[in-house]
Write an enzyme that holds these catalytic residues in place. Structure first.
Site, PDB file in Angstrom:
ATOM      1  CD  GLN A   1      -6.900   4.277   0.981  1.00 22.74           C
ATOM      2  OE1 GLN A   1      -6.600   4.813  -0.085  1.00 22.74           O
ATOM      3  NE2 GLN A   1      -5.983   3.921   1.879  1.00 22.74           N
TER       4      GLN A   1
ATOM      5  CB  CYS B   1       2.072   9.534   2.310  1.00 20.77           C
ATOM      6  SG  CYS B   1       1.760   8.316   1.014  1.00 20.77           S
ATOM      7  CB  THR B   2       5.042   4.677   3.496  1.00 19.04           C
ATOM      8  OG1 THR B   2       3.936   4.140   2.757  1.00 19.04           O
ATOM      9  CG2 THR B   2       4.780   4.530   4.984  1.00 19.04           C
ATOM     10  CD  GLU B   3       3.291   5.036  -1.061  1.00 18.28           C
ATOM     11  OE1 GLU B   3       3.192   3.798  -0.980  1.00 18.28           O
ATOM     12  OE2 GLU B   3       2.616   5.818  -0.366  1.00 18.28           O
TER      13      GLU B   3
ATOM     14  CG  MET C   1      -1.847  -1.212   1.266  1.00 19.61           C
ATOM     15  SD  MET C   1      -2.699  -1.415   2.857  1.00 19.61           S
ATOM     16  CE  MET C   1      -1.376  -2.009   3.909  1.00 19.61           C
TER      17      MET C   1
ATOM     18  CB  THR D   1       0.133   2.273   4.472  1.00 17.56           C
ATOM     19  OG1 THR D   1      -0.711   3.405   4.185  1.00 17.56           O
ATOM     20  CG2 THR D   1      -0.718   1.233   5.159  1.00 17.56           C
ATOM     21  CG  ASN D   2       2.023   7.389   7.497  1.00 17.65           C
ATOM     22  OD1 ASN D   2       2.374   7.710   8.624  1.00 17.65           O
ATOM     23  ND2 ASN D   2       2.899   7.231   6.510  1.00 17.65           N
ATOM     24  CB  THR D   3      -3.882   6.171   4.611  1.00 19.79           C
ATOM     25  OG1 THR D   3      -3.273   7.342   4.069  1.00 19.79           O
ATOM     26  CG2 THR D   3      -5.393   6.284   4.485  1.00 19.79           C
TER      27      THR D   3
END
Length: 229
Positions: free
Chosen positions: A52, A196-198, A10, A83-85
């Site tokens: 989401q 956000c991990t990206e 994710m 993932t953060n979300t």
């Protein structure tokens, strides 16, 4: 060494970074041919993103809870959600397993406080920036959280889902993110959370003069700490 259970995918772009950082850190600390004991359950991000966008967090929670149960049955000693979300559904996951989950916001707050900062800017998906599940976790640690204005939040969310999650790293998007960071600094942010991990794939410390807190890196290193304690 404890076995790390990773719920990834994710997106898989940032899950790769988790795997790299975790293994590099274990090798750094233990030397030789050491690597991490870990199990990765990689979900289909298209299914999660659909939940989401439709606001079906219950279904998303079930998907991740099933992943967590599989990791526990496979021998994981604890879990990290890459993932953060999707920490929005952490309570649902907790209810379905008997092993701990290492929360990304807690690990990040610990690092921010080590720097002696109190006012922090937050960048991430619109869900992470706008909803309380993440910000309230930081605020509970005594932090004041600032987010960009509406238009900037939409821009950031679009870049995350339409570029970074697809492996597209564009100089124009870096410039847009830097403008959002400058806005937060001008309004009192002493540091910036790449929530956000990206985002860490696009924005680096050299892009700003205030401390950056790359949640993917922080979370991965916290997992190594727990695995080796």
């Amino acid at each position: 060494m404890k076995i790390i259970g990773l719920i990834g995918g994710m997106s898989w772009e940032s899950s790769v970074e988790y795997y790299r950082i975790i293994n590099e850190e274990v090798k750094k600390r233990l030397g030789g041919l050491h690597s991490a004991k870990c199990i990765l359950y990689s979900v289909n991000f298209a299914e999660i993103e659909k939940c989401q966008s439709e606001g079906d967090w219950g279904k998303a929670g079930k998907i991740l809870a099933d992943a967590a149960k599989s990791l526990e049955k496979s021998g994981a000693d604890f879990i990290i959600i890459c993932t953060n979300t999707m920490h929005k559904v952490i309570d649902v996951i907790h209810e379905n397993i008997n092993i701990p989950i290492l929360h990304i916001a807690d690990a990040t707050a610990t690092q921010i406080k080590k720097h002696g900062l109190r006012t922090i800017g937050l960048l991430g998906t619109k869900y992470t920036m706008e909803q309380d599940f993440y910000k309230s976790r930081l605020e509970a640690q005594g932090l004041k959280v600032l987010i960009p204005p509406d238009q900037e939040r939409e821009m950031i969310n679009t870049i995350i889902f339409e570029e970074l999650c697809l492996g597209k790293i564009l100089p124009s998007s870096r410039s847009s993110f830097k403008r959002a960071i400058d806005y937060l600094i001008e309004n009192g942010a002493e540091g910036i959370i790449l929530g956000c991990t990206e985002i860490g794939l696009l924005i680096k410390q050299e892009d700003t003069n205030v401390p950056l807190f790359d949640t993917a890196s922080i979370h991965a290193l916290a997992a190594v700490n727990k695995a080796l304690e």
